[in-house]
Design a protein around this motif. Sequence first.
Motif, mmCIF file in Angstrom:
data_model
loop_
_atom_site.group_PDB
_atom_site.id
_atom_site.type_symbol
_atom_site.label_atom_id
_atom_site.label_comp_id
_atom_site.label_asym_id
_atom_site.label_seq_id
_atom_site.Cartn_x
_atom_site.Cartn_y
_atom_site.Cartn_z
ATOM 1 N N LEU A 154 0.833 -1.509 0.045
ATOM 2 C CA LEU A 154 -0.274 -0.271 0.284
ATOM 3 C C LEU A 154 0.782 1.295 -0.270
ATOM 4 O O LEU A 154 0.377 2.538 -0.487
ATOM 5 C CB LEU A 154 -1.158 -0.171 0.843
ATOM 6 N N LEU A 155 1.369 1.020 0.527
ATOM 7 C CA LEU A 155 3.129 2.412 0.958
ATOM 8 C C LEU A 155 3.370 2.363 -0.719
ATOM 9 O O LEU A 155 3.257 3.298 -1.374
ATOM 10 C CB LEU A 155 3.794 2.225 1.823
ATOM 11 N N LEU A 156 3.463 1.672 -1.191
ATOM 12 C CA LEU A 156 4.620 1.325 -2.540
ATOM 13 C C LEU A 156 3.456 2.418 -3.786
ATOM 14 O O LEU A 156 3.380 3.171 -4.498
ATOM 15 C CB LEU A 156 5.368 0.354 -2.688
ATOM 16 N N SER A 157 2.810 1.885 -3.612
ATOM 17 C CA SER A 157 1.445 2.649 -3.992
ATOM 18 C C SER A 157 0.630 3.797 -4.208
ATOM 19 O O SER A 157 0.738 4.153 -5.123
ATOM 20 C CB SER A 157 -0.712 1.924 -4.059
ATOM 21 N N VAL A 187 3.890 5.909 -5.699
ATOM 22 C CA VAL A 187 3.298 5.601 -7.167
ATOM 23 C C VAL A 187 3.071 7.075 -7.495
ATOM 24 O O VAL A 187 3.135 7.526 -8.223
ATOM 25 C CB VAL A 187 3.137 4.733 -7.572
ATOM 26 N N ALA A 188 1.718 6.817 -6.725
ATOM 27 C CA ALA A 188 0.680 8.191 -7.117
ATOM 28 C C ALA A 188 0.839 9.755 -6.878
ATOM 29 O O ALA A 188 0.276 10.037 -7.411
ATOM 30 C CB ALA A 188 -0.559 7.409 -6.668
ATOM 31 N N LEU A 189 1.991 9.884 -5.311
ATOM 32 C CA LEU A 189 2.537 11.134 -5.671
ATOM 33 C C LEU A 189 3.258 11.071 -6.956
ATOM 34 O O LEU A 189 3.114 12.220 -7.153
ATOM 35 C CB LEU A 189 2.959 10.897 -3.962
ATOM 36 N N ALA A 190 3.860 10.004 -7.354
ATOM 37 C CA ALA A 190 5.164 10.642 -8.176
ATOM 38 C C ALA A 190 4.044 10.622 -9.620
ATOM 39 O O ALA A 190 4.256 11.454 -10.884
ATOM 40 C CB ALA A 190 6.112 9.106 -8.604
ATOM 41 N N VAL A 223 -3.665 15.450 -1.440
ATOM 42 C CA VAL A 223 -3.015 16.297 -3.035
ATOM 43 C C VAL A 223 -3.321 16.270 -4.061
ATOM 44 O O VAL A 223 -3.697 17.787 -4.390
ATOM 45 C CB VAL A 223 -1.604 15.559 -3.019
ATOM 46 N N LEU A 224 -3.702 15.407 -4.932
ATOM 47 C CA LEU A 224 -3.963 15.627 -6.245
ATOM 48 C C LEU A 224 -5.549 15.751 -5.931
ATOM 49 O O LEU A 224 -5.832 17.298 -6.811
ATOM 50 C CB LEU A 224 -4.693 13.809 -6.364
ATOM 51 N N ALA A 236 -6.407 3.558 -10.185
ATOM 52 C CA ALA A 236 -5.396 3.114 -10.041
ATOM 53 C C ALA A 236 -4.916 3.090 -9.480
ATOM 54 O O ALA A 236 -4.743 1.766 -8.435
ATOM 55 C CB ALA A 236 -4.498 3.652 -11.281
ATOM 56 N N HIS A 237 -5.102 3.972 -7.836
ATOM 57 C CA HIS A 237 -4.442 4.177 -6.570
ATOM 58 C C HIS A 237 -5.083 4.188 -5.345
ATOM 59 O O HIS A 237 -5.637 3.797 -4.282
ATOM 60 C CB HIS A 237 -3.543 4.691 -6.422
ATOM 61 N N ALA A 238 -7.185 4.792 -5.552
ATOM 62 C CA ALA A 238 -7.860 5.496 -4.454
ATOM 63 C C ALA A 238 -8.877 4.051 -4.008
ATOM 64 O O ALA A 238 -10.264 5.059 -3.956
ATOM 65 C CB ALA A 238 -8.494 6.453 -4.890
ATOM 66 N N GLY A 239 -8.665 3.259 -4.410
ATOM 67 C CA GLY A 239 -9.470 1.893 -3.859
ATOM 68 C C GLY A 239 -10.681 1.867 -4.337
ATOM 69 O O GLY A 239 -11.421 1.981 -5.584
#
Length: 208
Positions: free
Chosen positions: A34-37, A40-43, A166-167, A189-192
Amino acid sequence: MTEFPLLTPAQPTVLMIDQQAGLAFGIGSTDRQLLLSNVVALAKITNAFRLPLIVSTSASKVYSGPLMPAVKTVLPDAVSIERRNMNAWEDDAVKAAIEKTGRRTLLVSGLLTEACVSFAVLSALAEGYAVSVVADTCGGITLESHSLALRRMEAAGATLTSWLQVLLERQRDWTRKETYNDARAIVEAHAGGYGIGLAYARDMIHPI
């Protein structure tokens, strides 16, 4: 009353510190995948809104490894500034790169919350920078130590936020076409469940 205005894309620089597998192995404050996801979302947000980005790594040859591949894939042109000091703010190259952006607001993501994140955040705050810690893209050795580090930074004046906030804070309006497609794709892709809902709305709900 202290004011905490919403940020615009023209304000912040993203500072990504030590997002490296060797450090991620020791994370106990959250699920590592989850942390990696989240990172990646922030990137992806950094790319979508064209935010200045400073990446720094440490001990990449002897312990921590390079920038995590999933993050590097999203940020192929990012050049990491290698340093020895735990505190990125005390590294001349990192600090010079931040100053070169001309921006006084930082969005900080990194490992470990107890050290490399909090040291840089506290130092930046002491020099008058406005700092938001993207807390769900940071990880600590334990949940307690991670939480205590976040509390210390918040008490010193940092704002705690999440990658999703942030987004949404930068998109602000879903009719903003220039970033709509990228922003929506990141959420899906990342927000469940929120991402599932957006995909459903796109595919199933049609105006009458």
